[in-house]
Design a protein around this motif. Structure first.
Motif, mmCIF file in Angstrom:
data_model
loop_
_atom_site.group_PDB
_atom_site.id
_atom_site.type_symbol
_atom_site.label_atom_id
_atom_site.label_comp_id
_atom_site.label_asym_id
_atom_site.label_seq_id
_atom_site.Cartn_x
_atom_site.Cartn_y
_atom_site.Cartn_z
ATOM 1 N N ASP A 1 6.023 3.901 9.539
ATOM 2 C CA ASP A 1 7.320 3.516 10.102
ATOM 3 C C ASP A 1 8.463 4.228 9.378
ATOM 4 N N ALA A 2 8.357 4.352 8.055
ATOM 5 C CA ALA A 2 9.402 5.032 7.284
ATOM 6 C C ALA A 2 9.486 6.505 7.662
ATOM 7 N N LEU A 3 8.345 7.131 7.885
ATOM 8 C CA LEU A 3 8.345 8.542 8.271
ATOM 9 C C LEU A 3 8.974 8.732 9.651
ATOM 10 N N THR B 1 11.867 3.296 -0.404
ATOM 11 C CA THR B 1 12.732 2.139 -0.171
ATOM 12 C C THR B 1 12.626 1.665 1.279
ATOM 13 N N VAL B 2 12.681 2.598 2.226
ATOM 14 C CA VAL B 2 12.586 2.232 3.642
ATOM 15 C C VAL B 2 11.211 1.653 3.950
ATOM 16 N N ALA B 3 10.151 2.267 3.406
ATOM 17 C CA ALA B 3 8.794 1.763 3.650
ATOM 18 C C ALA B 3 8.643 0.346 3.114
ATOM 19 N N TRP B 4 9.185 0.085 1.907
ATOM 20 C CA TRP B 4 9.078 -1.254 1.309
ATOM 21 C C TRP B 4 9.817 -2.275 2.174
ATOM 22 N N ARG B 5 10.975 -1.913 2.688
ATOM 23 C CA ARG B 5 11.717 -2.841 3.545
ATOM 24 C C ARG B 5 10.992 -3.074 4.865
ATOM 25 N N LYS B 6 10.356 -2.006 5.396
ATOM 26 C CA LYS B 6 9.570 -2.179 6.612
ATOM 27 C C LYS B 6 8.413 -3.149 6.361
#
Length: 365
Positions: free
Chosen positions: A21-23, A43-48
């Motif tokens: 999802d982050a990619l 950071t984006v992956a962790w929030r996802k």
């Protein structure tokens, strides 16, 4: 990135989904390029992951996990890749499933490429990977798997990179160098030696147009002598410990090829002896196929054809080996027919083109 999320407490399957999802977010129009791309992606992956976790029924446990969210900032400089290789070799998985899962999720190989490495249909491999993901879903990766599985994964990743389909060979060497520094075992050293000796020949394996150049026809002046020297030194130290394994035996064969100044000077008798050791260690039909080639070089093509006749004709490259040995034996009509048949069975374009040219060369006579 998957390694970072797993280390923070995400289960493997959820971490993989969050990273994907982050990619996707990274390539959206207008996303721009952050100052620290890796830190942004993590950071984006962790929030996802947290968004998905909060929607789960086990809200209280997930909220506790959410409280541990670190503030955005530069990504850590530590490399989690090798650690993730070990975690994917989880005790709850069979070795074959652990290898397949790691190649798919960490190595970045496609299901088709993994199926080719294992000599099974793509659909079979897809089912194996799906079962592996279901098995480890929700499992905490706090029990690293065994070294033998990790070595097998690194070997397959290197082979895929070495074939030119995916450029992963240098990454596999980098990780194996790391492994040598933390695990003192001759087979780990043997794998590194094998990779270095093969990688030393990479520049000479294809022509400017991408065409395949067989070992006997390669320009040996283009071989990387520093890598060869390093690989042989590592191999000799490993063999001196008298705990022979398949990677050391394969490296010994590669070293004998590297040691020959010309193809005609190759010590096929010693190579055949090492293949006998490999057959004893592995019983692999692919090893037996390669041994038939070595036997054909050491004792003549008819001896090689006799050994080949005992093997399953459905083995990859069986037809190509038969064509080569028939040509060596002087049966050019049969060789031309088999080269053409092997070309139709080839799994990649450079190999198919090479075999087609071999058939055309004999037919033109």
């Amino acid at each position: 990135m998957i390694g970072v999320l797993v280390r923070r407490g995400a289960d493997f399957a959820a971490a993989e989904d969050a990273v994907q999802d982050a990619l996707v977010e990274a390539v959206r129009p207008g996303a721009g390029e952050p100052r620290d791309p890796k830190g942004w992606l993590v950071t984006v992956a962790w929030r996802k992951f947290l968004d998905a976790a909060r929607a789960d029924t086990a809200r209280r446990r997930r909220e506790d996990l959410a409280d541990r969210e670190p503030p955005p900032g530069p990504a850590a400089t530590s490399d989690d890749t090798l650690r993730l290789y070990f975690l994917c070799a989880h005790p709850s998985l069979t070795p074959s499933s652990a290898v397949a899962l790691t190649l798919r999720a960490v190595g970045g190989l496609t299901t088709r490429q993994i199926a080719g490495a294992y000599l099974v249909p793509e659909a079979t491999m897809a089912q194996r990977i799906s079962r592996a993901k279901r098995t480890v879903s929700g499992v905490r990766f706090d029990q690293p798997g065994d070294v033998a599985t990790v070595l097998r994964v690194l070997y397959l990743v290197f082979n895929e990179g070495y074939s030119g389909d995916v450029d992963l060979a240098a990454e596999a060497i980098r990780l194996t160098r790391q492994l040598v520094t933390v695990i003192d075992h001759p087979e780990v050293a043997g794998l590194l030696a094998l990779m270095l000796l093969h990688h030393a020949r990479r520049a000479s394996r294809t022509g400017p147009d991408g065409s395949l150049i067989p070992l006997a026809e390669q320009d040996r002046s283009r071989w990387d002598t520093s890598l060869i020297a390093e690989g042989i030194a590592i191999l000799q130290a490993a063999l001196a410990r008298d705990r022979l394994g398949e990677f050391q035996a394969q490296a010994a064969i590669a070293a004998l090829h590297a040691d020959a100044q010309t193809a005609a000077e190759t010590d096929w008798v010693q190579i055949l002896e090492w293949y006998d050791e490999l057959v004893r260690l592995t019983g692999s039909p692919v090893v037996r196929l390669n041994r038939a080639v070595a036997l054909g070089e050491a004792d003549g093509p008819h001896a090689g054809l006799a050994a080949l006749a005992a093997l399953d004709e459905s083995l990859p490259r069986h037809t190509a080996v038969a064509a080569y040995l028939h040509e060596r034996a002087g049966d050019l009509d049969t060789a031309a027919r088999l080269y053409a048949e092997a070309a139709r069975k080839a799994t990649n374009a450079p190999e198919r083109d090479h075999l087609t040219r071999q058939a055309a060369r004999l037919n033109s006579r």
